[in-house]
Design a protein around this motif. Structure first.
Motif: not given
Lengths: 346, 346
Positions: A104-105, A107, A164-165, A167-168, A171
């Motif tokens: 989703l993030m 796309r 999660i970090r 992925q942060v 991005l």
């Protein structure tokens, strides 16, 4: 710690992974049955078990490397993979939670040659299905009949936050043109190393290994994870579309700051400078342009470095195995898995 | 179980909640410090501790009903709120994870009179910050020095999944015109009851109460949660904008199938039928039109029913407290909290 012979039925990586999937999938299906009908259908679709209307399918549900690793480590520690099963289910749930949210993030519209969850059911549903899988991972570990359940749960929560970090950072890198190698490796260790590390660690924890041994298995998984990411980055540039499911050069086209690209920028001399200029150009690059960028990464030495570094990481993984007390006889299936990760589709 | 006198310093709901916030906030800030700088800034902004640039602020960080409830129950069970603190931190983290994701899914741009996370930093960041808070909730419980940590973690995971199920139903209702009262209550119990139930339950679990007592406290929280939701639905139609932070009639304007609306559709006779026709009309309703719909809900009896039902749920909550063994002396602060929830801003 009991050293075990590799089981005769599972000496090659694909068989090892298939065996892991067979042991984990019944529990995985069972725990998904707690979801409401709509969420369960979508999760089942994502796992490759049915089509978008819920009609059963047999198809690719991913390589299941993470649960395979959990069971392999559990077996190496206590002689049987069974205690690792809740761990295998949990890491597979967390992995798929992160895939659904990441698609989703980013796309991305395709995964495993099928449409992604958000692209079929929308953003809100993708967020909720991902969230639900993450909850189920907690439940599975909290419920498992093991004196080590709480330790396993904690290790998984920390690894998930690391994921999660990663992925942060990934991005954030998209908006930056000064990403250095150290932070790029840090990002990859977060995005890919943390959960592979936890997959191995959970197998050890649930099989009752000492904390120091669990930590070495975690290192093994993290190093294997970095090798996996390096190979993934190579496939993202030079992978064959019919195998990767993505067009050739796709990561370059998306201007992704992958490990071979960042290495080339930092150590690639004039080719690296040329690559930096190419990345800084606005607009959609032409096919010729993208091909030229791939040549630049190659000439800068980024491809060769990534291949060598993947090998180095596999060696470090092997060293961690040794420190974890896996003897020569027990190593064979791990070596198979390492080779599978480092040499897949190249 | 020790019945305790309400502490002289905290006999009124606002003081009870402020005391809860004071006990929980240091641990909450401490656990957020594990996040990377970017994620921590955004989480701190969401909690009302800083502005979008990270400059410290004192402002509304929400009512903190959930941690307040956890501590109140812990105190009722064992005489001191302290064992409940990790539970209070965890439920507040899960609550805010769900707010950040819900704001994104609903595309709400304002919360607590400030811009929502997704509207400032984008979709991907809102997903990741929410995911990170959910991980921290697990970590806090797994790490807490309590023999009941695993039970608390499991209760929270189940409640979080219930919360997600409630949101799945809520979104599905938007596409449907045949939502019945039973499923609407089910949705509200998921969205609001589950986490308030877990907030009370975790206080009891961590304070060492028997499972049957923990279950009654869970019921107490769930009933209180339904009362809360009924009042919220009334405020979403008739609330004063300067208090709710939303324009008057906002839920009607958004065609939300809230409890008083669904009750009116099902039991409101000709007014209910008229309301159904109004809801079925496509396009953006005029202000006069929205006001007319509010009158229809009122004439159908939806407003009166919701008020009475909120009272009934508060009574059921009181009954659960009695079954949990809270005696007359210990009830005062719970009654305060119930009154605060049922009568706020009406």
């Amino acid at each position: 710690m009991t050293a075990v012979e590799p089981m005769p039925s599972a000496t090659k990586a694909p068989e090892l992974l298939a065996r892991g999937r067979d042991l984990v999938e019944p529990s995985l299906r069972n725990v998904l049955s707690r979801l409401d009908d709509h969420t369960r259908l979508i999760a089942s679709y994502h796992f490759g078990w049915c089509d978008t209307d819920g009609r059963p399918m047999t198809g690719s549900s991913g390589k299941a490397i993470r649960p395979g690793l959990t069971l392999l480590v559990a077996e190496a520690v206590c002689g049987t993979p069974e205690p690792g099963i809740p761990g295998g289910v949990a890491v597979e749930l967390v992995h798929n939670f992160s895939l659904i949210h990441d698609d989703l993030m980013d796309r991305d519209t395709r995964r495993r040659h099928r449409r992604t969850v958000w692209s079929v059911w929308g953003d809100a549903t993708a967020i909720l299905v991902g969230d639900a899988l993450a909850c189920l991972a907690d439940e599975v570990l909290d419920e498992c009949d093991s004196p080590y359940a709480a330790r396993a749960g904690h290790a998984l929560a920390v690894a998930t936050r690391e994921l999660i970090r990663g992925q942060v950072l990934d991005l954030a890198f998209e908006q930056r043109d000064d990403v250095g190698m150290d932070e790029c490796v840090d990002m990859a260790l977060g995005k890919t190393g943390s959960l592979l590390g936890a997959s191995a660690e959970l197998g050890a924890i649930l099989a009752g290994a000492d904390p120091a041994v669990c930590e070495e298995f975690r290192s093994y998984g993290r190093e294997l994870g970095l090798a996996f990411q390096l190979v993934d980055d190579l496939l993202g540039i030079w992978g064959e579309p019919e195998k990767t499911g993505k067009p050739v050069f796709s990561d370059l086209r998306a201007h992704k700051k992958t490990l071979p690209v960042v290495w080339s920028l930092e150590y690639g001399g004039t080719y690296g400078q040329e690559l930096a200029d190419w990345l800084a150009k606005p607009g959609v690059p032409s096919e010729d342009d993208v091909q030229r960028a791939a040549v630049l990464v190659e000439r800068a030495g980024g491809r060769e470095w990534a291949l060598a570094e993947a090998g180095e990481r596999v060696r470090r993984a092997g060293r961690a195995l040794y420190l974890a007390g896996v003897d020569a006889a027990g190593r064979a299936p791990f070596d198979e898995l390492s080779r599978f990760v480092a040499e897949r589709q190249l």
